[in-house]
Design an enzyme around this catalytic site. Structure first.
Site, PDB file in Angstrom:
ATOM      1  N   THR A 152       0.821  -1.213   0.000  1.00  0.00           N
ATOM      2  CA  THR A 152       0.000   0.000   0.000  1.00  0.00           C
ATOM      3  C   THR A 152       0.859   1.269   0.000  1.00  0.00           C
ATOM      4  O   THR A 152       1.892   1.343   0.669  1.00  0.00           O
ATOM      5  CB  THR A 152      -0.913   0.006   1.238  1.00  0.00           C
ATOM      6  N   PHE A 182       0.958   2.675   5.984  1.00  0.00           N
ATOM      7  CA  PHE A 182       0.248   1.738   6.861  1.00  0.00           C
ATOM      8  C   PHE A 182       0.976   0.392   6.969  1.00  0.00           C
ATOM      9  O   PHE A 182       0.346  -0.670   6.934  1.00  0.00           O
ATOM     10  CB  PHE A 182      -1.190   1.495   6.371  1.00  0.00           C
ATOM     11  N   SER A 184       2.553  -2.571   8.734  1.00  0.00           N
ATOM     12  CA  SER A 184       2.590  -3.232  10.042  1.00  0.00           C
ATOM     13  C   SER A 184       4.016  -3.643  10.388  1.00  0.00           C
ATOM     14  O   SER A 184       4.692  -4.305   9.602  1.00  0.00           O
ATOM     15  CB  SER A 184       1.692  -4.471  10.027  1.00  0.00           C
ATOM     16  N   GLY A 266      -3.487 -16.067   0.803  1.00  0.00           N
ATOM     17  CA  GLY A 266      -3.277 -16.662   2.123  1.00  0.00           C
ATOM     18  C   GLY A 266      -3.476 -15.661   3.237  1.00  0.00           C
ATOM     19  O   GLY A 266      -4.001 -16.000   4.302  1.00  0.00           O
ATOM     20  N   ARG A 268      -5.558 -13.287   3.365  1.00  0.00           N
ATOM     21  CA  ARG A 268      -6.992 -13.098   3.620  1.00  0.00           C
ATOM     22  C   ARG A 268      -7.546 -14.223   4.492  1.00  0.00           C
ATOM     23  O   ARG A 268      -8.386 -13.984   5.369  1.00  0.00           O
ATOM     24  CB  ARG A 268      -7.731 -12.992   2.280  1.00  0.00           C
ATOM     25  N   ASN A 303     -33.259 -13.988  29.930  1.00  0.00           N
ATOM     26  CA  ASN A 303     -33.970 -13.102  29.010  1.00  0.00           C
ATOM     27  C   ASN A 303     -33.948 -13.711  27.608  1.00  0.00           C
ATOM     28  O   ASN A 303     -32.885 -13.924  27.018  1.00  0.00           O
ATOM     29  CB  ASN A 303     -33.285 -11.729  29.008  1.00  0.00           C
ATOM     30  N   MET A 363     -24.057  -6.676  24.877  1.00  0.00           N
ATOM     31  CA  MET A 363     -24.612  -7.521  25.937  1.00  0.00           C
ATOM     32  C   MET A 363     -23.980  -7.227  27.296  1.00  0.00           C
ATOM     33  O   MET A 363     -24.591  -7.481  28.336  1.00  0.00           O
ATOM     34  CB  MET A 363     -24.412  -8.994  25.586  1.00  0.00           C
ATOM     35  N   GLU A 389      -5.749  -6.187   3.900  1.00  0.00           N
ATOM     36  CA  GLU A 389      -5.640  -7.377   3.044  1.00  0.00           C
ATOM     37  C   GLU A 389      -6.673  -7.321   1.911  1.00  0.00           C
ATOM     38  O   GLU A 389      -7.172  -8.344   1.449  1.00  0.00           O
ATOM     39  CB  GLU A 389      -5.813  -8.677   3.854  1.00  0.00           C
ATOM     40  N   ASN A 392     -13.225  -4.952   2.176  1.00  0.00           N
ATOM     41  CA  ASN A 392     -14.348  -5.843   1.888  1.00  0.00           C
ATOM     42  C   ASN A 392     -15.149  -5.393   0.673  1.00  0.00           C
ATOM     43  O   ASN A 392     -15.847  -6.196   0.053  1.00  0.00           O
ATOM     44  CB  ASN A 392     -15.231  -5.987   3.132  1.00  0.00           C
TER      45      ASN A 392
END
Length: 406
Positions: A152, A182, A184, A266, A268, A303, A363, A389, A392
């Site tokens: 990237t 970006f 890592s 891989g 992903r 509940n 919750m 990666e 979406n």
């Protein structure tokens, strides 16, 4: 005594995640071989003992847990699907998914970095020549050294084929100029697998070079401040007349984009597996919270609305796990539809698992928003999995193109 259930919530979470008494309908060991169950247990135990107790501290203090990852490498987790002759474990893509899912229950951020590291080592192992494999892979598999994936750029995210970082050939070297965004591990890692332009525009003009920290002309930007993934540093990687030997090129000139995309297939599966681990942990935390927390004179577990919500979370978790494992098998077998199945699995699992973690936080009520409770960290750490990666949205494009091309 009414608030006794609040005591040491992080410690309670560690005990919970270390238990093996998981409801059979979401048991991640279902359908696995005995060998797979064994290394899954090793990964779960490592997550519970070596990662979960420190997950909050790594997040808060932004610690890159090098020594913990080296301990994981001693178990074979530094080069899981790398060939054994250079120090890898030689396991399958399904085995890898199982391991990353288990490790992610202890710290999703750290496991996600380990998944990227594994992807980089696999790229060198698969596309490098014998000299490159033996020069780089052993120290990466042991995690004596760490790797970063550099695709990237500030101006090319989803449109990766338009990258501008240039590598001009000068004799037996390339001279790199440009930057990556970006990244890592950027600045803290030792080896950088870099996609750069050695030819004309488009994907066929891209090659892949392996750089080492300390090379003249290689520098790094400031450490980024992020919502999650705080146990791994993220920086820009900058090339200013950076001289790299031609002997550090993986594959042929013009093969780089193909190498990058094969690595990402891989990757992903790996990141989807990390999402499964976060969701699995969050379901268990929600299950425990509903059991011990009382409102209106009875446990929340009584509940029916919350019961239904928990049932839906468990169902979505299992569906995502099955899809990820199916894609992992397809990739291992070299099936023609493997790339699109990896995209479908990444899309579905990261979307669904974020929803599961977020519902688990809901919750918990107000307590879920406190950093004393692990569930909020799973929510923060998993959110970026829908972006990296390949976003979406790009996963949807890949799937749609596959459906419509015939």
């Amino acid at each position: 005594m009414a608030m006794a259930w609040r005591a040491a919530p992080r410690a309670a979470a560690r005990l919970l995640l270390g238990r093996r008494g998981i409801a059979s309908c979401i048991d991640p060991s279902t359908g696995l071989t005995e060998d797979q169950k064994e290394f899954q247990k090793v990964a779960f135990d490592f997550a519970a003992k070596e990662m979960a107790p420190y997950m909050a501290e790594w997040d808060e203090k932004e610690i890159f847990p090098v020594e913990t990852m080296r301990k994981a490498a001693q178990l074979g987790f530094g080069g899981i699907y790398v060939k054994p002759d250079v120090g890898g474990s030689g396991l399958s893509r399904l085995d890898t998914s199982i391991i990353f899912e288990a490790l992610s229950t202890g710290c999703t951020s750290t496991t996600a970095y380990m998944s990227i590291h594994n992807m980089c080592v696999w790229m060198i192992d698969t596309f490098g020549n014998e000299e490159q494999r033996r020069r780089f892979c052993p120290s990466l598999c042991s995690m004596e050294k760490f790797a970063s994936y550099c695709l990237t750029e500030p101006g090319s995210g989803s449109d990766a084929a338009s990258l501008l970082t240039s590598a001009q050939r000068k004799g037996d070297t390339y001279v790199l100029n440009g930057s990556k965004a970006f990244i890592s591990g950027g600045g803290d890692t030792d080896v950088y697998v870099v996609m750069c332009r050695t030819g004309g525009p488009g994907p066929k003009g891209i090659s892949c070079l392996v750089l080492e920290k300390g090379m003249p002309g290689l520098s790094f930007g400031k450490k980024e401040r992020k919502v999650g993934w705080n146990s791994q540093p993220t920086r820009a990687v900058i090339f200013e007349d950076c001289v790299v030997p031609v002997g550090n090129r993986l594959g042929a000139e013009g093969q780089g984009f193909s190498i990058a995309m094969q690595g990402l297939n891989g990757g992903r599966i790996n990141i989807a597996s990390c999402s499964l681990g976060a969701a699995h942990a969050s379901v268990l935390l929600a299950q425990e919270h509903l059991t011990v927390r009382k409102q209106f004179g009875e446990p929340l577990a009584n509940n029916q609305y919350l019961q239904f919500g928990l049932a839906e979370m468990a169902t979505r978790l299992l569906a995502a796990r099955l899809m990820v494992r199916n894609a992992a098998r397809a990739l291992q077998d070299g099936r023609e539809d493997a790339a699109v199945l990896c995209s479908m699995a990444k899309l579905f699992a990261t979307d669904e698992c974020f929803g599961i973690c977020n519902q688990a936080l809901q919750m918990h009520g107000g307590y879920g928003y406190l950093k004393d409770y692990a569930v909020q960290q799973f929510v923060r750490d998993i959110r970026v999995h829908q972006i990296l990666e390949g976003t979406n949205e790009v996963m949807r494009m890949i799937v749609a193109r596959n459906l419509l091309q015939g």
